[in-house]
Design a protein around this motif. Structure first.
Motif, PDB file in Angstrom:
ATOM      1  N   VAL A   1      84.046 -44.168  23.555  1.00 14.83           N
ATOM      2  CA  VAL A   1      83.672 -42.786  23.885  1.00 14.83           C
ATOM      3  C   VAL A   1      83.757 -41.902  22.644  1.00 14.83           C
ATOM      4  O   VAL A   1      82.862 -41.100  22.371  1.00 14.83           O
ATOM      5  N   ALA A   2      84.833 -42.060  21.869  1.00 13.85           N
ATOM      6  CA  ALA A   2      85.001 -41.262  20.653  1.00 13.85           C
ATOM      7  C   ALA A   2      83.936 -41.601  19.615  1.00 13.85           C
ATOM      8  O   ALA A   2      83.293 -40.707  19.048  1.00 13.85           O
ATOM      9  N   ILE A   3      83.741 -42.891  19.365  1.00 15.26           N
ATOM     10  CA  ILE A   3      82.775 -43.333  18.356  1.00 15.26           C
ATOM     11  C   ILE A   3      81.364 -42.916  18.728  1.00 15.26           C
ATOM     12  O   ILE A   3      80.617 -42.351  17.920  1.00 15.26           O
ATOM     13  N   ALA A   4      80.964 -43.206  19.971  1.00 13.18           N
ATOM     14  CA  ALA A   4      79.602 -42.916  20.418  1.00 13.18           C
ATOM     15  C   ALA A   4      79.331 -41.419  20.438  1.00 13.18           C
ATOM     16  O   ALA A   4      78.218 -40.974  20.124  1.00 13.18           O
ATOM     17  N   SER A   5      80.325 -40.623  20.797  1.00 16.25           N
ATOM     18  CA  SER A   5      80.151 -39.170  20.830  1.00 16.25           C
ATOM     19  C   SER A   5      79.863 -38.629  19.433  1.00 16.25           C
ATOM     20  O   SER A   5      78.985 -37.777  19.255  1.00 16.25           O
ATOM     21  N   ILE A   6      80.592 -39.123  18.440  1.00 18.13           N
ATOM     22  CA  ILE A   6      80.406 -38.667  17.062  1.00 18.13           C
ATOM     23  C   ILE A   6      79.042 -39.093  16.525  1.00 18.13           C
ATOM     24  O   ILE A   6      78.273 -38.275  16.003  1.00 18.13           O
ATOM     25  N   ILE A   7      78.721 -40.383  16.669  1.00 16.20           N
ATOM     26  CA  ILE A   7      77.462 -40.890  16.112  1.00 16.20           C
ATOM     27  C   ILE A   7      76.260 -40.267  16.814  1.00 16.20           C
ATOM     28  O   ILE A   7      75.259 -39.916  16.173  1.00 16.20           O
ATOM     29  N   ALA A   8      76.347 -40.113  18.127  1.00 17.51           N
ATOM     30  CA  ALA A   8      75.232 -39.533  18.883  1.00 17.51           C
ATOM     31  C   ALA A   8      74.934 -38.115  18.424  1.00 17.51           C
ATOM     32  O   ALA A   8      73.772 -37.700  18.368  1.00 17.51           O
ATOM     33  N   ASN A   9      75.969 -37.371  18.063  1.00 15.05           N
ATOM     34  CA  ASN A   9      75.762 -35.988  17.638  1.00 15.05           C
ATOM     35  C   ASN A   9      75.264 -35.888  16.203  1.00 15.05           C
ATOM     36  O   ASN A   9      74.810 -34.824  15.789  1.00 15.05           O
ATOM     37  N   ILE A  10      75.327 -36.968  15.455  1.00 16.61           N
ATOM     38  CA  ILE A  10      74.679 -37.034  14.145  1.00 16.61           C
ATOM     39  C   ILE A  10      73.224 -37.468  14.331  1.00 16.61           C
ATOM     40  O   ILE A  10      72.307 -36.877  13.769  1.00 16.61           O
ATOM     41  N   GLN A  11      73.031 -38.477  15.161  1.00 11.83           N
ATOM     42  CA  GLN A  11      71.680 -38.989  15.390  1.00 11.83           C
ATOM     43  C   GLN A  11      70.770 -37.966  16.063  1.00 11.83           C
ATOM     44  O   GLN A  11      69.555 -38.001  15.872  1.00 11.83           O
ATOM     45  N   VAL A  12      71.341 -37.063  16.845  1.00 13.62           N
ATOM     46  CA  VAL A  12      70.527 -36.126  17.618  1.00 13.62           C
ATOM     47  C   VAL A  12      69.769 -35.137  16.735  1.00 13.62           C
ATOM     48  O   VAL A  12      68.833 -34.472  17.187  1.00 13.62           O
ATOM     49  N   THR A  13      70.142 -35.053  15.460  1.00 15.52           N
ATOM     50  CA  THR A  13      69.415 -34.173  14.543  1.00 15.52           C
ATOM     51  C   THR A  13      68.041 -34.742  14.183  1.00 15.52           C
ATOM     52  O   THR A  13      67.216 -34.030  13.602  1.00 15.52           O
ATOM     53  N   LYS A  14      67.796 -35.993  14.520  1.00 18.56           N
ATOM     54  CA  LYS A  14      66.509 -36.637  14.224  1.00 18.56           C
ATOM     55  C   LYS A  14      65.637 -36.685  15.467  1.00 18.56           C
ATOM     56  O   LYS A  14      66.098 -37.111  16.533  1.00 18.56           O
ATOM     57  N   THR A  15      64.390 -36.219  15.361  1.00 17.50           N
ATOM     58  CA  THR A  15      63.453 -36.314  16.475  1.00 17.50           C
ATOM     59  C   THR A  15      62.525 -37.508  16.258  1.00 17.50           C
ATOM     60  O   THR A  15      62.175 -37.832  15.120  1.00 17.50           O
ATOM     61  N   ILE A  16      62.151 -38.137  17.363  1.00 21.85           N
ATOM     62  CA  ILE A  16      61.260 -39.293  17.316  1.00 21.85           C
ATOM     63  C   ILE A  16      60.189 -39.146  18.384  1.00 21.85           C
ATOM     64  O   ILE A  16      60.326 -38.339  19.309  1.00 21.85           O
ATOM     65  N   GLU A  17      59.117 -39.924  18.230  1.00 26.51           N
ATOM     66  CA  GLU A  17      58.069 -39.986  19.245  1.00 26.51           C
ATOM     67  C   GLU A  17      58.259 -41.264  20.047  1.00 26.51           C
ATOM     68  O   GLU A  17      58.302 -42.359  19.488  1.00 26.51           O
TER      69      GLU A  17
ATOM     70  N   SER B   1      75.726 -43.965  26.943  1.00 22.62           N
ATOM     71  CA  SER B   1      76.700 -45.047  27.085  1.00 22.62           C
ATOM     72  C   SER B   1      78.108 -44.518  27.319  1.00 22.62           C
ATOM     73  O   SER B   1      78.955 -45.216  27.881  1.00 22.62           O
ATOM     74  N   THR B   2      78.378 -43.274  26.897  1.00 24.67           N
ATOM     75  CA  THR B   2      79.706 -42.704  27.154  1.00 24.67           C
ATOM     76  C   THR B   2      79.909 -42.473  28.654  1.00 24.67           C
ATOM     77  O   THR B   2      81.040 -42.544  29.145  1.00 24.67           O
ATOM     78  N   PHE B   3      78.820 -42.201  29.366  1.00 19.98           N
ATOM     79  CA  PHE B   3      78.917 -42.025  30.816  1.00 19.98           C
ATOM     80  C   PHE B   3      79.228 -43.361  31.493  1.00 19.98           C
ATOM     81  O   PHE B   3      79.984 -43.409  32.459  1.00 19.98           O
ATOM     82  N   LEU B   4      78.629 -44.441  30.977  1.00 20.53           N
ATOM     83  CA  LEU B   4      78.959 -45.763  31.511  1.00 20.53           C
ATOM     84  C   LEU B   4      80.426 -46.084  31.263  1.00 20.53           C
ATOM     85  O   LEU B   4      81.109 -46.624  32.144  1.00 20.53           O
ATOM     86  N   ALA B   5      80.912 -45.743  30.076  1.00 30.46           N
ATOM     87  CA  ALA B   5      82.314 -46.016  29.744  1.00 30.46           C
ATOM     88  C   ALA B   5      83.260 -45.282  30.691  1.00 30.46           C
ATOM     89  O   ALA B   5      84.229 -45.864  31.190  1.00 30.46           O
ATOM     90  N   THR B   6      82.979 -44.007  30.963  1.00 31.95           N
ATOM     91  CA  THR B   6      83.850 -43.260  31.879  1.00 31.95           C
ATOM     92  C   THR B   6      83.702 -43.744  33.314  1.00 31.95           C
ATOM     93  O   THR B   6      84.667 -43.721  34.083  1.00 31.95           O
ATOM     94  N   ASP B   7      82.508 -44.215  33.674  1.00 29.97           N
ATOM     95  CA  ASP B   7      82.329 -44.777  35.023  1.00 29.97           C
ATOM     96  C   ASP B   7      83.130 -46.065  35.185  1.00 29.97           C
ATOM     97  O   ASP B   7      83.721 -46.312  36.245  1.00 29.97           O
ATOM     98  N   ILE B   8      83.171 -46.900  34.152  1.00 30.20           N
ATOM     99  CA  ILE B   8      83.969 -48.126  34.196  1.00 30.20           C
ATOM    100  C   ILE B   8      85.450 -47.783  34.308  1.00 30.20           C
ATOM    101  O   ILE B   8      86.198 -48.395  35.093  1.00 30.20           O
ATOM    102  N   LEU B   9      85.876 -46.800  33.517  1.00 30.66           N
ATOM    103  CA  LEU B   9      87.278 -46.363  33.600  1.00 30.66           C
ATOM    104  C   LEU B   9      87.604 -45.833  34.987  1.00 30.66           C
ATOM    105  O   LEU B   9      88.663 -46.137  35.555  1.00 30.66           O
ATOM    106  N   ASN B  10      86.706 -45.037  35.530  1.00 24.99           N
ATOM    107  CA  ASN B  10      86.893 -44.467  36.868  1.00 24.99           C
ATOM    108  C   ASN B  10      86.950 -45.569  37.917  1.00 24.99           C
ATOM    109  O   ASN B  10      87.786 -45.554  38.826  1.00 24.99           O
ATOM    110  N   GLU B  11      86.052 -46.533  37.768  1.00 23.47           N
ATOM    111  CA  GLU B  11      85.946 -47.624  38.740  1.00 23.47           C
ATOM    112  C   GLU B  11      87.168 -48.525  38.735  1.00 23.47           C
ATOM    113  O   GLU B  11      87.686 -48.901  39.789  1.00 23.47           O
TER     114      GLU B  11
END
Length: 231
Positions: A34-50, A65-75
């Motif tokens: 969750v920590a790793i993906a949150s950081i990298i996703a917020n760097i990657q989001v500066t790039k737009t793609i088609e 994928s962070t939502f899947l991680a929290t769903d697994i933890l919740n489950e």
């Protein structure tokens, strides 16, 4: 088709890595993801793609994928553990913002070649990170609450897909609206912003549906540290 094919491979890679982290390190691995993906996703989001004919931002699959991680933890470990992961992700974003704002303020040496790139990349980070942190806290907590609520109505293992997808569809809508509304306000024209909003939400929902089999796999996984404890 290159972006679509690469994107599919990247999505599957992200989910596979998430399960690998879980297998090797248990719920600690999910917290780290969750920590790793949150950081990298917020760097990657500066790039737009088609992709699929729409303008979208990179980082959607990692963030989803962070939502899947929290769903697994919740489950598997309960609502409190999922909420703990949410706060960990938020704290990681906060650290990213603060440390990189210090970083770009240092006067570069004569031999430096990275300052301009860092300013371009992380100059957008405060607005994006503020948007992401607000959207993240709101939508992730909503996801945890909805997942727990649906679990009371559909508690069986076979009904995990209802809990996973039902919580994702609603929480991702709120997440996308808050994030794109704040992060890209004044950055893009209204028509481009609307494309980004629609494509981002559609992609997140598609990715959420795609993560369901990985959620079922996670339910079958016994992490190595838990195996050792049972011996």
């Amino acid at each position: 088709m290159f972006n679509e094919i690469l994107g599919l491979i990247f999505i599957l890679f992200n989910f596979a890595m998430l399960l690998t982290m879980y297998k090797l390190f248990g719920k600690t691995g999910l917290f780290a993801w969750v920590a790793i993906a949150s950081i990298i996703a917020n760097i990657q989001v500066t790039k737009t793609i088609e992709v699929i004919g729409l303008t979208a931002t990179l980082g959607n699959s990692l963030y989803a994928s962070t939502f899947l991680a929290t769903d697994i933890l919740n489950e598997k470990y309960g609502k409190k553990q999922a909420q703990k992961a949410v706060w960990l992700g938020f704290s990681s974003l906060l650290v990213l913002v603060l440390t990189m704002q210090f970083g770009v303020k240092f006067i570069p040496g004569e031999s430096d070649f990275a300052q301009g790139s860092l300013e371009t990349l992380f100059g957008l980070v405060p607005q994006i990170a503020i948007a992401s942190m607000i959207a993240y806290l709101t939508s992730q907590h909503l996801d945890v609450i909805i997942f727990s609520f649906i679990k009371k109505i559909f508690p069986s293992d076979r009904q995990f897909w209802i809990r996973n997808n039902g919580s994702a569809v609603l929480s991702q809508l709120l997440d996308t609206l808050i994030f794109t509304g704040i992060a890209f306000y004044g950055v893009y024209s209204l028509d481009i912003w609307f494309q980004i909003f629609i494509s981002t939400y559609v992609l997140k929902v598609i990715i959420s549906f795609m993560d369901t089999p990985f959620g079922y796999l996670a339910k079958r996984i016994t992490p190595l540290d838990e195996k050792k404890e049972s011996l």
